[in-house]
Design a protein around this motif. Sequence first.
Motif, PDB file in Angstrom:
ATOM      1  N   ARG A 166       0.868  -1.056  -0.066  1.00 29.46           N
ATOM      2  CA  ARG A 166       0.140  -0.162   0.009  1.00 29.46           C
ATOM      3  C   ARG A 166       0.780   1.320   0.111  1.00 29.46           C
ATOM      4  NH1 ARG A 166      -5.213   1.240   4.027  1.00 29.46           N
ATOM      5  NH2 ARG A 166      -5.643   3.061   3.012  1.00 29.46           N
TER       6      ARG A 166
ATOM      7  N   LEU B 236     -16.224  -4.765   5.697  1.00 29.12           N
ATOM      8  CA  LEU B 236     -15.413  -3.626   5.801  1.00 29.12           C
ATOM      9  C   LEU B 236     -14.135  -3.980   4.617  1.00 29.12           C
ATOM     10  CD1 LEU B 236     -14.745  -1.870   8.994  1.00 29.12           C
ATOM     11  CD2 LEU B 236     -15.861  -0.992   7.162  1.00 29.12           C
TER      12      LEU B 236
ATOM     13  N   ILE C 213     -15.812  -4.094   1.101  1.00 30.53           N
ATOM     14  CA  ILE C 213     -16.270  -2.564   0.608  1.00 30.53           C
ATOM     15  C   ILE C 213     -14.722  -1.891   0.251  1.00 30.53           C
ATOM     16  CG2 ILE C 213     -17.033  -0.349   1.316  1.00 30.53           C
ATOM     17  CD1 ILE C 213     -19.089  -1.922   3.042  1.00 30.53           C
ATOM     18  N   THR C 214     -13.905  -1.963   1.164  1.00 31.43           N
ATOM     19  CA  THR C 214     -12.491  -1.437   0.903  1.00 31.43           C
ATOM     20  C   THR C 214     -11.760  -1.882  -0.342  1.00 31.43           C
ATOM     21  OG1 THR C 214     -11.564  -2.585   2.369  1.00 31.43           O
ATOM     22  CG2 THR C 214     -12.326  -0.176   2.981  1.00 31.43           C
ATOM     23  N   MET C 215     -11.919  -3.014  -0.734  1.00 31.23           N
ATOM     24  CA  MET C 215     -11.202  -3.967  -1.485  1.00 31.23           C
ATOM     25  C   MET C 215     -11.773  -3.987  -2.958  1.00 31.23           C
ATOM     26  SD  MET C 215      -8.006  -4.430  -0.225  1.00 31.23           S
ATOM     27  CE  MET C 215      -7.346  -5.571  -1.371  1.00 31.23           C
ATOM     28  N   LYS C 216     -13.055  -3.594  -2.943  1.00 31.40           N
ATOM     29  CA  LYS C 216     -13.608  -3.571  -4.101  1.00 31.40           C
ATOM     30  C   LYS C 216     -13.179  -3.441  -5.413  1.00 31.40           C
ATOM     31  CE  LYS C 216     -18.315  -2.514  -6.143  1.00 31.40           C
ATOM     32  NZ  LYS C 216     -19.451  -1.582  -5.657  1.00 31.40           N
ATOM     33  N   ARG C 217     -12.514  -2.227  -5.458  1.00 32.92           N
ATOM     34  CA  ARG C 217     -11.706  -1.795  -6.678  1.00 32.92           C
ATOM     35  C   ARG C 217     -10.645  -2.713  -7.154  1.00 32.92           C
ATOM     36  NH1 ARG C 217      -8.634   3.914  -6.587  1.00 32.92           N
ATOM     37  NH2 ARG C 217      -7.061   2.231  -5.922  1.00 32.92           N
TER      38      ARG C 217
END
Length: 171
Positions: free
Chosen positions: A89, A132, A135-139
């Motif tokens: 990241r 969570l 949702i945060t790793m969707k992309r």
Amino acid sequence: MSEGDSVGESIHGKPYIVATFFTRIGQIYQSWLDKSTPYSAVRWGATLLLTAVYMIRVYILQVDPSLLDEDEGPALPTKQNEEFRPFIRRLPEFKFWHSATKGIVIAMICTFFDAFNVPVFWPILVMYFIMLFCITMKRQIKHMIKYRYLPFTHGKRTYKGKEDTGKPFAS
């Protein structure tokens, strides 16, 4: 009503004063952040000190429900036999420090109010974490599916290089 009317001034004057107050507080806060940027060791030292104070406070208050629960019950898996391949990241150190410090300060403030001392059933926390994460790793997950990237070795193709065929690398 005219512009100079006292009723109009009280209605339109107060939000401006409140907005000015919070704008000034934000400017002072940003000024302190800007001044602290070059002193990373001091910033992290203060954050570690704040973390220690928070942990001592939680220990003294006995907020952790696992200290009170004598029943072992089911726990999360802790297998260490698989290869660790983290996603890299790109997060600047200052932003990470700022977020960590804000989180610790907010957590410390929450310990002063009994309304935030809510017992939670652990499977709900696990489902909340999974939601969570999704949702945060969707992309990232969509990108991995699009380019057929697998973050683990099972099922990956292996390609033979030119060294296996006996031909030189450079043509």
